[in-house]
Design an enzyme around this catalytic site. Structure first.
Site, PDB file in Angstrom:
ATOM      1  N   CYS A  30       0.973  -1.648  -0.414  1.00 25.98           N
ATOM      2  CA  CYS A  30       0.267   0.137  -0.078  1.00 25.98           C
ATOM      3  C   CYS A  30       0.769   1.522   0.199  1.00 25.98           C
ATOM      4  CB  CYS A  30      -0.482   0.143   1.039  1.00 25.98           C
ATOM      5  SG  CYS A  30      -2.028   1.392   1.442  1.00 25.98           S
ATOM      6  N   CYS A  33       0.025   3.640   2.569  1.00 24.78           N
ATOM      7  CA  CYS A  33       0.246   3.271   3.917  1.00 24.78           C
ATOM      8  C   CYS A  33       2.049   3.301   4.385  1.00 24.78           C
ATOM      9  CB  CYS A  33       0.448   1.469   3.997  1.00 24.78           C
ATOM     10  SG  CYS A  33      -1.538   1.183   3.688  1.00 24.78           S
TER      11      CYS A  33
END
Length: 124
Positions: A30, A33
């Site tokens: 991600c 993230c």
């Protein structure tokens, strides 16, 4: 305090055993993230009285699924064992710092009263 990896068992223990807990649900693939991770770590160093946990949603699928995590990163904040914040999406350091401080500033006794009155209303 440095961030700590949480799994199904340590997640529950952290929430039950600590006054304020901030949890970041993330995955290695991600992009947002990865961009948020340094912010999370940086702010965690400023608040040694708060537990900052990270849940790898790939490794902890049952935990993430059980909590209904559908987008990452997702942040959850707990105060006195109560979920007080849940939102998907990364944020910058100033915004995250404000969130952490707001969670710490919550009146825990008022939270307990609200939870008790909500439970009483539901049972009536």
């Amino acid at each position: 305090m440095a961030t700590q990896a949480l799994d199904q068992q340590t997640f529950a223990e952290a929430i039950q055993s600590n006054d304020t807990v901030i949890v970041d649900f993330w995955a290695d693939w991600c992009g947002p993230c990865k961009r948020f991770a340094p912010v999370f770590d940086q702010v965690s160093e400023k608040h040694p009285d708060v537990v900052f946990g990270k849940v790898d949603t790939e490794d902890q699928r049952a935990l993430a699924g059980g909590l209904g995590i559908q987008s990452i990163p997702t942040l959850m904040a707990f105060r006195g064992g109560y979920l007080v914040y849940r939102e998907a999406g990364a944020m910058g350091a100033p915004q995250f710092e404000q969130l952490v401080q707001a969670v710490k500033d919550l009146d825990i006794e008022k939270l307990k009263e609200q939870a008790a009155s909500a439970t009483d209303s539901a049972e009536s």
